[in-house]
Design a protein around this motif. Sequence first.
Motif, PDB file in Angstrom:
ATOM      1  N   ILE A 157       0.818  -1.218   0.000  1.00 56.78           N
ATOM      2  CA  ILE A 157       0.000   0.000   0.000  1.00 56.78           C
ATOM      3  C   ILE A 157       0.852   1.269   0.000  1.00 56.78           C
ATOM      4  O   ILE A 157       0.321   2.369   0.047  1.00 56.78           O
ATOM      5  N   GLY A 158       2.171   1.101  -0.040  1.00 58.17           N
ATOM      6  CA  GLY A 158       3.053   2.239  -0.203  1.00 58.17           C
ATOM      7  C   GLY A 158       3.488   2.968   1.059  1.00 58.17           C
ATOM      8  O   GLY A 158       4.096   4.027   0.971  1.00 58.17           O
ATOM      9  N   LEU A 159       3.176   2.420   2.233  1.00 54.54           N
ATOM     10  CA  LEU A 159       3.650   3.059   3.458  1.00 54.54           C
ATOM     11  C   LEU A 159       5.145   2.809   3.646  1.00 54.54           C
ATOM     12  O   LEU A 159       5.865   3.672   4.140  1.00 54.54           O
ATOM     13  N   PHE A 197       7.981   3.693  13.137  1.00 54.77           N
ATOM     14  CA  PHE A 197       7.098   4.852  13.130  1.00 54.77           C
ATOM     15  C   PHE A 197       5.675   4.421  12.771  1.00 54.77           C
ATOM     16  O   PHE A 197       4.702   4.818  13.418  1.00 54.77           O
ATOM     17  N   ILE A 198       5.553   3.596  11.735  1.00 53.86           N
ATOM     18  CA  ILE A 198       4.242   3.113  11.291  1.00 53.86           C
ATOM     19  C   ILE A 198       3.577   2.308  12.406  1.00 53.86           C
ATOM     20  O   ILE A 198       2.404   2.528  12.737  1.00 53.86           O
ATOM     21  N   LEU A 199       4.330   1.389  12.988  1.00 56.33           N
ATOM     22  CA  LEU A 199       3.760   0.531  14.033  1.00 56.33           C
ATOM     23  C   LEU A 199       3.330   1.344  15.250  1.00 56.33           C
ATOM     24  O   LEU A 199       2.245   1.112  15.803  1.00 56.33           O
ATOM     25  N   LEU A 257      -1.223   3.946  18.301  1.00 58.78           N
ATOM     26  CA  LEU A 257      -1.902   5.142  18.803  1.00 58.78           C
ATOM     27  C   LEU A 257      -3.210   5.411  18.061  1.00 58.78           C
ATOM     28  O   LEU A 257      -3.854   6.430  18.294  1.00 58.78           O
ATOM     29  N   GLY A 258      -3.589   4.493  17.187  1.00 52.81           N
ATOM     30  CA  GLY A 258      -4.895   4.573  16.556  1.00 52.81           C
ATOM     31  C   GLY A 258      -4.963   5.389  15.283  1.00 52.81           C
ATOM     32  O   GLY A 258      -6.055   5.628  14.765  1.00 52.81           O
ATOM     33  N   PHE A 259      -3.831   5.834  14.755  1.00 51.85           N
ATOM     34  CA  PHE A 259      -3.873   6.569  13.496  1.00 51.85           C
ATOM     35  C   PHE A 259      -4.323   5.619  12.391  1.00 51.85           C
ATOM     36  O   PHE A 259      -3.845   4.489  12.300  1.00 51.85           O
ATOM     37  N   SER A 260      -5.236   6.086  11.570  1.00 46.07           N
ATOM     38  CA  SER A 260      -5.721   5.285  10.453  1.00 46.07           C
ATOM     39  C   SER A 260      -4.646   5.220   9.370  1.00 46.07           C
ATOM     40  O   SER A 260      -3.679   5.991   9.391  1.00 46.07           O
ATOM     41  N   ILE A 261      -4.839   4.324   8.420  1.00 45.27           N
ATOM     42  CA  ILE A 261      -3.913   4.236   7.287  1.00 45.27           C
ATOM     43  C   ILE A 261      -3.885   5.577   6.555  1.00 45.27           C
ATOM     44  O   ILE A 261      -2.815   6.067   6.185  1.00 45.27           O
ATOM     45  N   GLY A 262      -5.030   6.215   6.375  1.00 48.14           N
ATOM     46  CA  GLY A 262      -5.094   7.515   5.704  1.00 48.14           C
ATOM     47  C   GLY A 262      -4.336   8.588   6.459  1.00 48.14           C
ATOM     48  O   GLY A 262      -3.589   9.378   5.861  1.00 48.14           O
ATOM     49  N   GLU A 263      -4.531   8.631   7.771  1.00 50.37           N
ATOM     50  CA  GLU A 263      -3.809   9.610   8.588  1.00 50.37           C
ATOM     51  C   GLU A 263      -2.300   9.340   8.533  1.00 50.37           C
ATOM     52  O   GLU A 263      -1.495  10.262   8.428  1.00 50.37           O
TER      53      GLU A 263
END
Length: 136
Positions: free
Chosen positions: A26-28, A52-54, A59-65
């Motif tokens: 998904i490009g992250l 950072f992603i993990l 902390l509940g950040f969505s994929i979009g955020e």
Amino acid sequence: MKLMKRGKLAQSTGCNLGTIRYYEKIGLLHEPDRTESGHRVYSPDDQRRLQFILRSRELGFSIGELRGLLGLVDSDGYTCGEVLDVTKRHIADIKSKISDLKKLEQTLSAMASQCAGGEVPECPVINTLFDDRTLN
């Protein structure tokens, strides 16, 4: 610079191999370099990005955020204010979810308080779930 294969990256971050593949898809995570034999190899920067992603996901950040945050980081021109804006929107979303969960708890508690339990087949909880008018 010490490079590592995907398995070592997974082990060092506590991340599932499939999750790493997914974040790449998904490009992250950037497409990793490859050895001459075709094995993916990850740099310390890749490991740092995955951490950072993990942490952001914890902390509940969505994929979009998360995509937005990483877009800011990748641009090298982000400001702390831009990151703060994303964070404040996330906090507002969390507060909304907490409010929704409190309402859900009240509704379920009200339903449960009508139920005596026991061995009878008639159950106020089931009746309430079937009758959507009582949930409004």
